[in-house]
Scaffold this motif. Structure first.
Motif, PDB file in Angstrom:
ATOM      1  N   THR A 241       0.830  -1.206   0.000  1.00 31.90           N
ATOM      2  CA  THR A 241       0.000   0.000   0.000  1.00 31.90           C
ATOM      3  C   THR A 241       0.865   1.257   0.000  1.00 31.90           C
ATOM      4  O   THR A 241       0.583   2.219  -0.724  1.00 31.90           O
ATOM      5  CB  THR A 241      -0.938   0.015   1.218  1.00 31.90           C
ATOM      6  OG1 THR A 241      -1.781  -1.139   1.167  1.00 31.90           O
ATOM      7  CG2 THR A 241      -1.805   1.264   1.221  1.00 31.90           C
ATOM      8  N   VAL A 245       0.702   4.159  -2.899  1.00 32.24           N
ATOM      9  CA  VAL A 245       0.494   5.591  -2.664  1.00 32.24           C
ATOM     10  C   VAL A 245       1.652   6.393  -3.256  1.00 32.24           C
ATOM     11  O   VAL A 245       1.457   7.426  -3.905  1.00 32.24           O
ATOM     12  CB  VAL A 245       0.362   5.874  -1.149  1.00 32.24           C
ATOM     13  CG1 VAL A 245       0.332   7.382  -0.886  1.00 32.24           C
ATOM     14  CG2 VAL A 245      -0.891   5.227  -0.587  1.00 32.24           C
ATOM     15  N   GLU A 272      -3.107  -1.547  -3.310  1.00 34.32           N
ATOM     16  CA  GLU A 272      -3.790  -0.957  -2.166  1.00 34.32           C
ATOM     17  C   GLU A 272      -4.453  -2.025  -1.297  1.00 34.32           C
ATOM     18  O   GLU A 272      -5.092  -2.951  -1.801  1.00 34.32           O
ATOM     19  CB  GLU A 272      -4.872   0.017  -2.624  1.00 34.32           C
ATOM     20  CG  GLU A 272      -5.679   0.582  -1.457  1.00 34.32           C
ATOM     21  CD  GLU A 272      -6.909   1.350  -1.909  1.00 34.32           C
ATOM     22  OE1 GLU A 272      -7.606   1.904  -1.041  1.00 34.32           O
ATOM     23  OE2 GLU A 272      -7.173   1.383  -3.130  1.00 34.32           O
ATOM     24  N   LYS A 274      -7.360  -1.885   1.331  1.00 33.52           N
ATOM     25  CA  LYS A 274      -8.374  -0.911   1.739  1.00 33.52           C
ATOM     26  C   LYS A 274      -8.458  -0.730   3.251  1.00 33.52           C
ATOM     27  O   LYS A 274      -8.962   0.283   3.730  1.00 33.52           O
ATOM     28  CB  LYS A 274      -9.734  -1.311   1.178  1.00 33.52           C
ATOM     29  CG  LYS A 274      -9.786  -1.264  -0.344  1.00 33.52           C
ATOM     30  CD  LYS A 274     -11.191  -1.498  -0.846  1.00 33.52           C
ATOM     31  CE  LYS A 274     -11.228  -1.460  -2.361  1.00 33.52           C
ATOM     32  NZ  LYS A 274     -10.812  -0.153  -2.901  1.00 33.52           N
ATOM     33  N   SER A 279      -4.528   4.219   3.429  1.00 26.39           N
ATOM     34  CA  SER A 279      -5.703   4.527   2.613  1.00 26.39           C
ATOM     35  C   SER A 279      -6.540   5.602   3.289  1.00 26.39           C
ATOM     36  O   SER A 279      -7.038   6.537   2.651  1.00 26.39           O
ATOM     37  CB  SER A 279      -6.543   3.274   2.387  1.00 26.39           C
ATOM     38  OG  SER A 279      -5.829   2.316   1.633  1.00 26.39           O
ATOM     39  N   LEU A 287      -5.766   5.213  -5.569  1.00 21.67           N
ATOM     40  CA  LEU A 287      -4.477   4.530  -5.545  1.00 21.67           C
ATOM     41  C   LEU A 287      -4.361   3.631  -6.773  1.00 21.67           C
ATOM     42  O   LEU A 287      -5.334   3.328  -7.454  1.00 21.67           O
ATOM     43  CB  LEU A 287      -4.339   3.714  -4.271  1.00 21.67           C
ATOM     44  CG  LEU A 287      -4.505   4.491  -2.963  1.00 21.67           C
ATOM     45  CD1 LEU A 287      -4.395   3.564  -1.779  1.00 21.67           C
ATOM     46  CD2 LEU A 287      -3.457   5.596  -2.853  1.00 21.67           C
TER      47      LEU A 287
END
Length: 288
Positions: A241, A245, A272, A274, A279, A287
């Protein structure tokens, strides 16, 4: 014979006490006599009208004699506290002390002004002087950043309380600079922990940068370091993640290229999760 000696001793003691009293009185009179006229003047209150004192102080300021002007403004504030001219003196004291680099004194005068006259037209200026005084005392990134945090707090207050003032634009510039400094400090400490494989401690520092200082130049590296730290811990979903980003916001960044390569070695790619705090930190930002 014994009575005579006792009486003599008592009489001698009485005479000694009288001599000591006289000596003490003589010393006190001598000290009083040595007091100069200047000493007495310092204790006396100046009976010059407030307006005259204020104009004298302004004249000293205009002539460039800041030290004498500060002395005169302080005297006016002492003799005529809470008067209209004392109010004007306070804001002048804040400015002159700031100009001379006496930042603690400038802060003190400006804080008094803000406390006593919160609704005055010069309140925004007083608050800006406080923030700017802290800003001018900011240490290098390797030292404690308490003063930097105070500068940020006061500049944010200028923007929030006086959004239309003439000082707002410069206050915003100071906010960016102080945030960058504070983020830089977090990065320095985070790298220290990362180098010693204290991954949880390093994550906390990089998380602060990503959460609180997203607009600074340090956020790219912070996202990569999060990828690196999470990957080292085996928390691959957070590592993916962080890389996602980073790639979405800075696709051409060298830090993203390093994050992508790191994940690829483990057969992973940016993706990603979630449920990740990242996030939530970036809101509804899309993303990869």
């Amino acid at each position: 014979m014994l009575r005579s000696n006792a009486a003599g001793n008592a009489l001698g003691a009485l005479r000694l006490k009288r001599v000591m009293r006289c000596a003490s009185l003589a010393v006190a009179l001598a000290v009083a006599g040595c007091a100069t006229k200047d000493d007495m003047d310092d204790l006396a209150l100046d009976d010059t009208p407030a307006e005259v004192m204020f104009n004298e102080a302004l004249a000293l300021r205009a002539s460039g004699d800041s030290k004498a002007a500060v002395k005169k403004f302080n005297e006016l504030d002492r003799v005529y506290p809470y008067s209209e001219f004392a109010r004007k003196s306070l804001i002048n004291l804040a400015y002159l002390n700031f100009k001379m680099g006496k930042y603690p004194e400038a802060i003190s005068a400006a804080e008094r002004f803000s406390t006593l006259y919160p609704g005055n037209k010069d309140s925004a200026y007083a608050l800006f002087i406080i923030g700017e005084s802290y800003f001018r005392q900011m240490p290098d990134v390797g030292r404690d950043q308490a003063v930097t945090a105070k500068a940020l707090e006061k500049m944010r207050e200028v923007v929030q309380r006086y959004p239309d003032s003439e000082y707002t634009k410069q206050a915003r510039q100071r906010i960016r600079a102080t945030e960058d400094q504070l983020a830089g400090k977090e990065m320095e400490v985070g790298r220290y922990y990362l180098a010693r494989r204290n991954y949880l401690a390093s994550i906390n520092r990089f998380k602060t940068v990503v959460t609180n200082y997203q607009t600074t130049r340090h956020v790219e590296e912070a996202l990569y370091r999060l990828t690196e730290s999470y990957y080292a811990l085996g928390v691959t979903n957070e590592a993916q993640t962080a890389a996602a980003v980073l790639g979405h916001n800075f696709p051409q960044s060298e830090w993203y290229q390093q994050a992508f390569s790191l994940l690829k070695k483990g057969g992973l790619e940016p993706e990603e999760s979630k449920g990740s705090w990242l996030s939530r930190a970036f809101g509804d930002m899309k993303l990869l």
